[in-house]
Motif scaffolding. Structure first.
Motif, short mmCIF file in Angstrom:
data_model
loop_
_atom_site.label_atom_id
_atom_site.label_comp_id
_atom_site.label_asym_id
_atom_site.label_seq_id
_atom_site.Cartn_x
_atom_site.Cartn_y
_atom_site.Cartn_z
N VAL A 175 1.07 -1.44 0.08
CA VAL A 175 0.11 0.20 -0.04
C VAL A 175 1.08 0.96 -0.01
N ARG A 176 0.28 2.51 -0.17
CA ARG A 176 1.32 3.76 -0.15
C ARG A 176 1.50 3.79 1.26
N HIS A 177 2.67 4.10 1.55
CA HIS A 177 3.65 5.03 2.97
C HIS A 177 3.98 6.35 1.98
N GLN A 178 4.39 7.13 2.97
CA GLN A 178 4.96 8.32 3.21
C GLN A 178 6.13 8.63 4.23
N PHE A 179 7.51 9.90 3.42
CA PHE A 179 7.66 10.17 4.02
C PHE A 179 7.57 11.90 4.19
N HIS A 220 7.08 12.01 9.22
CA HIS A 220 5.87 11.03 9.33
C HIS A 220 4.92 10.61 8.37
N CYS A 221 4.09 9.81 7.90
CA CYS A 221 2.89 9.47 6.99
C CYS A 221 2.48 9.87 7.30
N ASP A 222 1.77 10.75 6.49
CA ASP A 222 0.10 11.42 6.90
C ASP A 222 -0.91 10.93 6.42
N ILE A 223 -1.01 9.07 5.96
CA ILE A 223 -2.27 8.63 5.59
C ILE A 223 -2.55 8.44 6.85
N SER A 224 -4.30 8.51 6.75
CA SER A 224 -4.72 8.28 7.48
C SER A 224 -4.38 7.26 8.87
N GLN A 225 -4.04 7.78 10.82
CA GLN A 225 -3.27 7.03 11.86
C GLN A 225 -2.56 6.15 11.52
N HIS A 226 -1.55 6.44 10.27
CA HIS A 226 -0.22 5.41 9.97
C HIS A 226 0.79 5.75 10.74
N MET A 227 0.80 7.73 11.14
CA MET A 227 1.24 8.11 12.45
C MET A 227 0.77 7.50 13.42
N GLY A 230 2.00 4.17 14.86
CA GLY A 230 3.83 4.11 14.90
C GLY A 230 4.15 4.96 13.55
N MET A 231 4.15 5.75 12.79
CA MET A 231 4.63 5.13 11.52
C MET A 231 5.54 6.59 11.24
N LYS A 232 6.59 6.93 12.87
CA LYS A 232 7.21 8.44 12.84
C LYS A 232 8.49 8.54 13.57
CU LIG Z 1 1.95 4.61 5.77
#
Ligand SMILES: [Cu+2]
Ligand SMILES: [Cu+2]
Lengths: 322, 572
Positions: A175-179, A220-227, A230-232
């Motif tokens: 799926v998508r992730h962001q930095f 962080h990853c700004d996809i809803s609830q990813h940060m 844990g994605m921080k």
């Molecule tokens: Cu993500």
């Protein structure tokens, strides 16, 4: 009894440390929201590009795929065969679409925003060093942190002021992730952001130059609830600023959950038996208001104890007298 | 001595009675909630450009006029019709879709439209918690100040989940309900589910002609019979080539008793095959279809997708109470008891009144034929009532009802998961339409017109004739009340006496509190009284104890007297 006593003493020792950690987290409360209060819209028109030269339709002409043998009158769903890869067909054979050097998007939605390969921040005389950092993102990196879902494989990076960093962002999920980094100087980075985004499993790379000042930047990853799940992480430049809260393995949550004991028939596992120190640490971690209450309890105990001893002494006197 | 005590007690009682009588002669005044103190919102979101309402052509796609306050983004419609692979980057950037969200290729039957369709969906949480601050993110209000935690299938997006870094509001693509999907009969359709959420999910294509499995793995959704849980970070392709048309729906089939209500449910419509039939593959937010299919255009003047849903407040609060997914799973899977639940929020196309007026009114003109596709995804029967009109049920669950036996009526009952297609005829003949106007269209289970019991709310909408709407698409009704108070949080927080402005004196407004002690809330008041009683009782006991000698003597003398009198009576 001895065990309990040692637990208590260990707890008293840890109270100070714990209280300290909490106040620190408190102070950080909204830091990741305040950092960029001056941050402005990600208005799409701002990174508009040249429509005529970057028309995405040119190499997706329908005629490319004419003559396929998937008849619609196919009665038995034979047309379903060999479709597996089709969902990804658009991913292949297309290069990046440059909108401008600081905003690049490919056909799968792979995106580089705020790239800066050569513009020196005004606070820097020269680039101090050039480094490359590879960051992995995905569900598997959250495994070592119970209660999280997604994470980066590293969650803190320390660099010298004025470092030129090329980030290789590897998304290990499907799926998508962001930095996404915030709080950079706006005259170099649109909206103060440096942003890599990609649907995995795939890598995307981008380059930036950090300013000279000691600063800690949110990643962080700004996809809803990813940060939140844990994605921080944080990029520490020089001596850095204040730590950000809720980075797995680094800083505690500002608003932690509580975990009441559930009476469940558990799998017996000898490894589950924690050492005393671990028990104490877990105990303190899971009960956020404990440290304050513990101190009150200690004070009360200290006050009441002499009273009790006096009462005991009086009683003894009475007994003797009788 | 006893006579003296008696007279004192009587005197005290008289004074007490008089005081009470005195007080009740003067009833408290009516107080008025200051309109300035309310957090009023504009009826219409000012961020939406007025030009979005106009009829226009984008990327060669004809987009119809949509005279409502919140029309769909026309660029998004163009992208949904052409596919994100067939539009310019400029148009794409106006939508925030990912370039691979809708891929349309292969005119397999040579009739001028693409027949191979790929749709990418992600799973997004709305109004979720944060371990860093006390608010919710990204927010989506179903009515002023009402933010139930929810999950939706959302078209794959690009960039931030919020409007921008300063805002906590969800970007326009992340909303309730899950988007309406439109495909053509015979299209080879792949729905690619990319699970961006922290829980497992799947997709079940309810009513859509789809194979049970393809490529050796499941295609039906249930984890007990068809396929494995699609875990966080994983993707799966659902594939079908529908031979039958109709109004269907899709939903998650993991822990369906909660996941469906959480919002993982949307409409999917299989349209008849026609030449040059470029469909609006996604209708984000449902409602008005601004680029209807060829078959619909042949027969109807308008087409509306109406998705009714209901939510239990307690269920939707669970995801806001914890950050740890294990605690959320504990509460949702093992503690929440659906059999003890009640529905509190009732939505049409993801919103409750008054927001339904912004985008979900059925806008018509006289002498038109309008297609309404209706889905009930709530847990109970729905009883839709159309004021001023009787509509005809043409299809049940996507299947055409025998034309001779079709029923025309004004209350339409839909079981949970049921779909009906209605034909609304606006010919003023006293049967199909009684007149032009703004006619309510609402659930006639009266709780369906409330928001957590506060009326008016719920899924109320209207059949609105265009001539009765102003330039921003709101009813011009000069005879009706102002709608301003509905656009405040305080109305739904029950802080606004709803009848305070019905007349000059506010005869049905809220009464002022009576006195200091009255204005204290009942529990505290009881506590204070109990404290006073306790003190008095304590004092009396203390006195009795200290003066116990006298008390004993009094009691003894009194019992002696009684005995004496009894004895004398017996003697007589
Ligand atoms: Cu993500
Ligand atoms: Cu689900």
């Amino acid at each position: 009894m001895n065990k309990n006593l040692s637990v208590l003493f260990a707890a008293i020792l840890l109270v100070t440390v714990q209280a300290h950690a909490e106040t620190k987290a408190d102070a950080e409360d909204h830091s990741d929201h305040n950092i960029d209060h001056s941050m402005h819209n990600m208005d799409h028109s701002e990174h508009d590009m040249d429509h005529s030269t970057h028309d995405m339709s040119h190499d997706h002409d329908m005629s490319h795929h004419d003559g396929d043998d998937h008849g619609i009158d196919d009665p038995d769903h034979a047309g379903h065969d060999a479709e597996e890869d089709h969902a990804d067909h658009s991913a292949h054979g297309h290069g990046h679409h440059h909108m401008d050097d600081s905003h690049i998007m490919d056909h799968e939605g792979g995106m580089i925003m705020g790239q800066n390969k050569d513009k020196l921040p005004s606070s820097c005389d020269s680039i101090s060093e050039e480094i490359e950092i590879t960051v992995h993102a995905g569900k598997k990196h959250a495994q070592e942190f119970p209660g999280t879902t997604f994470a980066f494989d590293q969650r803190e990076w320390r660099v010298k002021p004025c470092t030129k960093i090329t980030w290789h962002f590897v998304n290990d999920d499907e799926v998508r992730h962001q930095f996404m980094m915030h709080g950079l100087p706006r005259y170099l980075y649109q909206n103060g952001m440096f942003h890599l985004e990609v649907t995995g499993p795939k890598k995307i790379s981008g380059t930036m130059i950090v300013p000279a000042s000691d600063e800690t930047y949110l990643v962080h990853c700004d996809i809803s609830q990813h940060m939140e799940k844990g994605m921080k992480g944080q990029l520490v430049v020089g001596n850095g600023g204040e730590d950000l809260p809720s980075i797995p393995g680094f800083t505690p949550y500002t608003f932690p959950d509580t975990y009441p004991h559930e009476d469940l028939p558990q799998v017996s596992d000898k490894d589950n038996e924690d050492t005393i120190i671990e028990q104490v640490a877990d105990f303190l971690d899971s009960t956020p208001f404990l440290s304050g209450m513990l101190i009150i309890g200690l004070l009360l105990g200290a006050l009441i104890a002499p009273l009790i001893s006096r009462i005991m002494a009086l009683r003894k006197k009475d007994e003797i007298a009788e | 001595m006893p006579i003296k005590i008696l007279t004192t007690v009587l005197a005290y009682l008289c004074i007490a009675c008089m005081a009470t009588a005195q007080a009740s002669l003067k009833l408290p005044k009516t107080i008025k909630v200051d309109p300035e103190a309310l957090t009023s919102e504009p009826m219409c979101d000012p961020k939406i450009p007025a030009s979005w309402r106009e009829a226009q052509v984008i990327e060669g796609v004809q987009i119809r006029e949509s005279q409502r306050c919140s029309p769909d983004n026309p660029y998004l419609i163009a992208a949904a019709v052409k596919g994100t692979n067939n539009i310019s980057m400029g148009t794409l950037m106006e939508t925030a879709l990912s370039p691979d969200t809708i891929i349309k290729t292969d005119d397999m039957d040579g009739d001028g439209d693409p027949d191979r369709i790929i749709i990418k969906l992600e799973v997004m949480e709305l109004n979720g918690p944060s371990p860093d601050f006390e608010g919710l993110i990204p927010t989506f209000d179903i009515a002023p100040g009402i933010q139930p935690g929810a999950w939706v299938f959302a078209p794959k997006t690009s960039g931030m989940s919020t409007e921008n870094f300063e805002s906590v509001r969800a970007n326009a693509l992340l909303r309730l309900p899950s988007p309406v999907i439109r495909v053509e009969q015979g299209d080879i359709v792949q729905i690619v589910l990319e699970n961006t959420h922290y829980f497992p999910h799947t997709i079940h294509l309810h009513g859509v002609d789809h194979p049970f499995s393809h490529h050796g793995y499941g295609n039906d959704g249930p984890t007990q019979t068809s396929e494995m849980h699609l875990m966080p970070g994983e993707k799966r392709i659902y594939e079908f080539q529908a031979r039958q048309t109709g109004t269907m729906f899709y939903h998650c089939h993991v822990q369906t008793h909660t996941h469906l209500a959480m919002g993982l449910v949307g409409m999917i419509i299989v349209e008849e095959n026609r030449p040059n039939n470029w469909l609006q593959t996604l209708n984000v937010g449902a409602g008005d279809v601004r680029h209807p299919s060829v078959a619909i255009q042949e027969e109807f003047d308008h087409e509306y997708d109406l998705h009714y849903h209901a939510m239990d407040k307690e269920l939707h609060e669970i995801i806001q109470k914890y950050n740890d997914p294990r605690l959320i799973a504990r509460d949702m899977n093992r503690r929440y008891d659906l059999t003890d639940s009640t529905e509190d929020y009732f939505t049409l196309n993801g919103l409750s009144f008054p927001y339904t007026l912004r985008e979900s009114m059925i806008v018509v003109e006289p002498d038109q034929k309008v297609k309404l596709r209706v889905l009930n995804s709530g847990g109970e029967l729905l009883a839709l009532h159309s004021h001023g009109h009787k509509a005809t049920i043409t299809h049940y669950d996507g299947i055409e009802h025998n034309p001779i036996a079709q029923i025309t009526r004004d209350v339409f009952d839909l079981a949970p998961a049921q779909r009906v297609d209605l034909t609304l005829n606006t010919t003023n003949d006293g049967l199909h339409s009684y007149d032009a106007g703004v006619w309510l269209f609402h659930d006639h289970r009266e709780k369906g017109i409330t928001t957590d019991g506060m009326s008016e709310g719920g899924s109320i909408s209207a059949i609105a004739y265009k001539s009765f709407l102003n330039e921003i698409g709101f009813p011009t009704g000069t005879h009706a009340e102002s709608l301003d108070s509905y656009f405040t949080k305080e109305f739904y927080q029950r802080k606004l006496p709803i009848w305070q402005d019905l007349d000059e004196v506010g005869s049905l407004g809220a009464p002022a509190g009576r006195s200091r002690i009255d204005s204290i809330d009942p529990e505290t008041r009881t506590d204070i009284f109990n404290l006073i009683y306790g003190l008095l009782a304590g004092l009396i006991l203390y006195l009795l104890f200290v003066k116990r000698q006298q008390a004993i003597q009094i009691v003894l003398s009194m019992t002696a007297k009684l005995k004496g009198s009894k004895g004398s009576a017996n003697n007589e």
